[in-house]
Scaffold this motif. Structure first.
Motif, PDB file in Angstrom:
ATOM      1  N   ASP A  35       7.789   5.141  -9.675  1.00 24.36           N
ATOM      2  CA  ASP A  35       8.010   4.038 -10.097  1.00 24.36           C
ATOM      3  C   ASP A  35       6.979   3.138  -9.382  1.00 24.36           C
ATOM      4  N   ILE A  36       6.095   2.478 -10.373  1.00 22.68           N
ATOM      5  CA  ILE A  36       4.780   1.781  -9.965  1.00 22.68           C
ATOM      6  C   ILE A  36       5.248   0.333 -10.418  1.00 22.68           C
ATOM      7  N   LYS A  37       4.643  -0.665  -9.329  1.00 25.67           N
ATOM      8  CA  LYS A  37       4.998  -1.812  -9.622  1.00 25.67           C
ATOM      9  C   LYS A  37       3.523  -2.650  -9.882  1.00 25.67           C
ATOM     10  N   PRO A  38       3.738  -4.003 -10.485  1.00 26.87           N
ATOM     11  CA  PRO A  38       2.567  -4.553 -10.504  1.00 26.87           C
ATOM     12  C   PRO A  38       2.161  -4.917  -8.917  1.00 26.87           C
TER      13      PRO A  38
ATOM     14  N   ASP B  49       9.323   5.583  -0.054  1.00 26.11           N
ATOM     15  CA  ASP B  49       9.779   4.407  -0.778  1.00 26.11           C
ATOM     16  C   ASP B  49      10.109   5.155  -2.180  1.00 26.11           C
ATOM     17  N   TYR B  50       9.818   6.293  -2.399  1.00 20.72           N
ATOM     18  CA  TYR B  50      10.327   6.781  -3.644  1.00 20.72           C
ATOM     19  C   TYR B  50       9.988   8.527  -3.373  1.00 20.72           C
ATOM     20  N   PHE B  51      11.133   9.244  -4.059  1.00 21.55           N
ATOM     21  CA  PHE B  51      11.260  10.669  -3.802  1.00 21.55           C
ATOM     22  C   PHE B  51      11.995  11.252  -5.030  1.00 21.55           C
TER      23      PHE B  51
ATOM     24  N   SER C 176      -2.141   0.432 -16.329  1.00 20.24           N
ATOM     25  CA  SER C 176      -1.237  -0.298 -17.074  1.00 20.24           C
ATOM     26  C   SER C 176       0.036  -1.105 -16.723  1.00 20.24           C
ATOM     27  N   LYS C 177       0.258  -0.617 -15.554  1.00 20.72           N
ATOM     28  CA  LYS C 177       1.537  -1.055 -14.736  1.00 20.72           C
ATOM     29  C   LYS C 177       1.121  -2.327 -13.752  1.00 20.72           C
ATOM     30  N   GLY C 178      -0.414  -2.734 -13.592  1.00 19.77           N
ATOM     31  CA  GLY C 178      -0.787  -3.707 -12.835  1.00 19.77           C
ATOM     32  C   GLY C 178      -1.067  -3.305 -11.450  1.00 19.77           C
TER      33      GLY C 178
ATOM     34  N   ILE D 202       0.992  -1.169  -0.037  1.00 22.92           N
ATOM     35  CA  ILE D 202      -0.089   0.064  -0.005  1.00 22.92           C
ATOM     36  C   ILE D 202       0.774   1.237  -0.054  1.00 22.92           C
ATOM     37  N   ARG D 203       0.602   2.144  -0.856  1.00 16.58           N
ATOM     38  CA  ARG D 203       1.582   3.315  -1.095  1.00 16.58           C
ATOM     39  C   ARG D 203       0.629   4.556  -1.061  1.00 16.58           C
ATOM     40  N   LEU D 204       1.029   5.522  -0.415  1.00 17.99           N
ATOM     41  CA  LEU D 204       0.598   6.834  -0.427  1.00 17.99           C
ATOM     42  C   LEU D 204       1.397   7.834  -1.334  1.00 17.99           C
TER      43      LEU D 204
END
Length: 196
Positions: A163-166, A143-145, A187-189, A111-113
């Protein structure tokens, strides 16, 4: 005098909402080694909440801390306190979730905000930059900046910045609710929850 009474009553309400052991958590996380500039842990938290929760600048929060009798701390010292309080604030958030029956450590999904904000350098002609930020739940870790300009093509808020992961479950505000952005994530799952 009436305003001080109201502030005191408001603080009692806020304290009743904090997780059990929030004061000792400040010490066990290493956020407070000694009370410099504040009279107790509660006055430090109140000062931090003025900046983080109320949106006062560091200088404003510092001034209001002094005026209200919570302590005396410079804006630079407050910034250092805020940086040193990261683990304490994170553990309080986790404590609140646990007290409300949410055991996010058992979550099988990622889960990502997602959010972004514009930062302006000091001065009349200060440059502006956009910060794109993603936080993981339940760890509450970044987890990303990414930093971009605020002008030009491809620098606005949107899922294309990340950076989006399935298998990701993504939560974003209404800036991410455009059809093209939801399409990028899909499209990236990833699964998406946005405000429309």
């Amino acid at each position: 005098m009436e305003e001080n009474k109201l502030l005191s009553e408001d603080w009692e309400i806020v304290q009743s909402l904090l997780p059990e052991g929030w004061e000792s958590l400040a010490k066990s996380t290493g956020s407070i080694k000694r009370m410099r500039g504040h009279k107790d842990v509660g006055s430090l938290l109140r000062t931090l909440l003025m900046h983080v929760g109320k949106g006062y600048s560091l200088r404003e929060a510092s001034s209001k801390t002094k005026i209200s009798g919570l302590g005396q701390v410079s804006d630079v010292a407050l910034m250092k306190r805020l940086k040193g309080s990261e683990e304490w604030l994170k553990e309080m958030c986790k404590g609140l979730l646990q007290e409300n029956g949410k055991n996010l450590s058992e979550a099988k999904e990622s889960i990502r905000l997602f959010d972004a904000t514009v930062v302006t350098e000091p001065g009349k002609t200060g440059s502006q930059w956009r910060i794109h930020y993603s936080m993981n739940i339940p760890s509450l870790d970044c987890d990303y900046f990414k930093i971009t300009s605020t002008k030009g093509k491809g620098v606005g808020e949107g899922f294309s910045q990340y950076d989006i992961k399935p298998g990701d479950y993504i939560i974003g505000d209404r800036a991410y609710g455009r059809k093209c952005d939801v399409g990028i994530a899909h499209s990236k799952g990833a699964k998406v929850l946005v405000r429309a």
